[in-house]
Design a protein around this motif. Structure first.
Motif, mmCIF file in Angstrom:
data_model
loop_
_atom_site.group_PDB
_atom_site.id
_atom_site.type_symbol
_atom_site.label_atom_id
_atom_site.label_comp_id
_atom_site.label_asym_id
_atom_site.label_seq_id
_atom_site.Cartn_x
_atom_site.Cartn_y
_atom_site.Cartn_z
ATOM 1 N N ASP A 211 0.278 -3.675 -3.982
ATOM 2 C CA ASP A 211 0.286 -5.121 -3.713
ATOM 3 C C ASP A 211 1.229 -5.454 -2.560
ATOM 4 O OD1 ASP A 211 -1.493 -5.501 -5.790
ATOM 5 O OD2 ASP A 211 0.040 -6.087 -7.248
ATOM 6 N N ARG A 212 2.403 -4.817 -2.536
ATOM 7 C CA ARG A 212 3.357 -5.088 -1.448
ATOM 8 C C ARG A 212 2.779 -4.611 -0.113
ATOM 9 N NH1 ARG A 212 9.036 -6.117 -1.203
ATOM 10 N NH2 ARG A 212 8.697 -6.857 -3.340
ATOM 11 N N HIS A 215 0.426 -7.148 1.082
ATOM 12 C CA HIS A 215 1.151 -8.317 1.589
ATOM 13 C C HIS A 215 1.658 -8.071 3.009
ATOM 14 C CE1 HIS A 215 3.784 -11.772 1.758
ATOM 15 N NE2 HIS A 215 4.866 -10.999 1.829
#
Length: 380
Positions: A211-212, A215
C-alpha cells in the motif's frame, strides 16, 4: 547534462524508458502482492522450522541480491548473522560467476538464493553443495530455469519470482537495480525469515508495504509535475552534483546504500554514502575541498568570468535520508550546521509515520524513482 524539460513530459519519458524502469517503479506495490502470493502458494507459511538458523547466507548476482542481504541483515539484527556470498569470476556473466559456501557452513545454517536469471551454473552447484553440507536451501528465481531442478534435487524450497504483466513474453534483460526486480526477490525472503522467527514481516505488514509503495507511485509518477513530485525534485537537484548520501536511523541505512547502487547502475552517477554521526567527520574535508559549492566563489575574479562556453561546475550535494529516531537523539541539526558552514546544498527525505518496513519501503521507493528520472533525463 540533465534535460529538466523531459521530467515534465510524460510521453517523452515513456519513450526514453526502454528498460521499463518507470513501469517497474510504479508497479512495485503490485509486484510485492504477487510475490507474497507466490510465497504462500509455495508453502512458506506452512513451514515448521526447528528453531532459528545459526546464520543466513544469501547468494545471487547484482545489486538486487546485495540490497536484499543488506536490508534483511538490518532487520534481523544480531540474532542470526545475514551474510551475502560475493561471487568470484572473470566477468559478470551467468556462466562466469562462481559462488562457494564458507568452510563453516553446515546443517544449522540457511542458504537463500535470489536471482532474476536462474541460469547461473554455479548457483545450481551451490545448491547441491549446500545439500551435501546439510544446509537448508530456499531459492527465488524465474520459473522454468535450471535452478528450479537444482533446488528440487537439494530438497529445497523454490519460490517463482514475481513478474509484471508487461514482462511476459518480452526478451528484455532484467536490470539488477530495477525496482521491480528488487521487490520481486525481497518479498518472499521477508515472508520466509518471518516464518523462521528471524525478523517480523507478517502478511499484514507486507500488505502495508504494498500500500505504501502504491501511495509513493501516486506521488512520484511521471504525470505529477516536478514542483510537487519529490522524486523528480530530487533528480533535478542532483543534476551536475556529486550525491553525498547521509543516513540516520536503522531503516535509512539500507535505503541509502541502495540509492547509491541504483545511481551507479541506472544513471551512471557516482555517489558517496555514510551513516550519521560518523558521516560528519568522514566527509568534512570533502565538503571543504574543491567539490564544495563555495569553492568557485573563492576566486575574486569568478564573478566576471564568461560562463557561456563552460560546462556546469560539479559540486557536492548532501542527501539526508532519515528515519524518525525512537529515542529522540538525532545528529540532523549538526549535519545541517556543517552543510551550511560549507555553503553546500542539501536535500532531505523523511518518511511518513508507519511500521519499520513501511518507512523503509517509502525511502527506497522515492529514491528509486529519483534514480530512474535522473537516468532518463540524462540519457543514461
Amino acid at each position: 547534462m540533465l534535460d529538466e524539460s523531459l521530467l515534465d513530459a510524460p510521453e517523452a519519458l515513456a519513450e526514453a524508458d526502454r528498460r521499463a524502469l518507470l513501469r517497474g517503479a510504479a508497479e512495485a506495490g503490485a509486484r510485492v502482492r504477487t510475490a507474497a502470493r507466490h510465497a504462500a502458494e509455495a508453502g512458506v507459511h506452512a513451514l515448521k522450522p526447528d528453531g532459528r538458523p545459526r546464520a543466513v547466507l544469501i547468494a545471487g548476482p547484482g545489486a538486487a541480491a546485495t540490497s536484499a542481504a543488506d536490508l534483511l541483515g538490518t532487520l534481523a539484527g544480531a540474532g542470526s548473522p545475514v551474510t551475502r556470498l560475493a561471487p568470484t569470476g572473470v566477468a559478470p556473466a551467468s556462466g562466469a560467476l562462481r559462488w562457494e559456501l564458507p568452510g563453516w557452513a553446515g546443517s544449522v545454517d540457511l542458504l537463500l538464493i535470489a536471482t532474476p536469471d536462474g541460469t547461473e551454473p554455479s548457483l545450481s552447484l551451490l545448491a547441491d553443495q549446500a545439500y551435501r553440507r546439510g544446509c537448508s536451501v530456499v531459492a527465488v528465481a524465474p520459473a522454468g530455469t535450471p535452478l528450479v531442478e537444482a533446488v528440487a534435487g537439494a530438497h529445497g524450497l523454490f519460490v517463482p519470482m514475481a513478474t509484471a504483466p508487461y514482462d511476459e513474453g518480452e526478451e528484455r534483460p532484467l536490470t539488477a537495480s530495477a525496482p521491480g526486480v528488487f521487490w520481486a526477490l525481497l518479498t518472499p525472503l521477508l515472508a520466509l525469515l518471518d516464518r523462521v522467527g528471524l525478523l517480523t514481516a507478517p502478511p499484514d505488514a507486507v500488505e502495508k508495504v504494498a500500500d505504501r509503495l502504491d501511495h509513493i507511485a501516486e506521488r512520484c509518477g511521471p504525470a505529477i509535475a516536478t514542483y510537487s513530485n519529490p522524486a523528480k525534485t530530487l533528480a533535478a537537484e542532483l543534476a551536475d552534483s556529486l550525491p553525498v548520501i547521509w543516513t540516520e536511523g536503522v531503516s535509512a541505512g539500507p535505503a541509502g546504500r541502495r540509492f547509491s547502487a541504483a545511481l551507479a547502475e541506472l544513471a551512471g552517477r557516482p555517489a558517496l554514502v555514510a551513516e550519521l554521526p560518523e558521516a560528519l567527520a568522514a566527509h568534512n574535508a570533502l565538503l571543504a575541498g574543491p567539490l564544495a559549492a563555495s569553492a568557485a566563489s573563492a576566486d575574486p575574479d569568478d564573478f566576471f568570468r564568461d560562463r557561456v562556453e563552460e560546462p556546469p561546475a560539479f559540486h557536492a550535494r548532501v542527501v539526508l535520508l532519515r528515519d524518525r529516531p525512537t529515542d529522540g537523539l538525532t545528529a540532523a541539526p549538526s549535519a545541517r550546521d556543517l552543510v551550511l558552514s560549507h555553503d553546500t546544498p542539501i536535500s532531505e527525505l523523511e518518511p511518513e509515520t508507519g511500521g519499520e518496513l513501511e518507512t523503509l519501503a517509502e525511502l527506497i521507493a522515492i529514491t528509486d524513482f529519483a534514480a530512474v528520472y535522473l537516468a532518463l533525463a540524462s540519457g543514461a
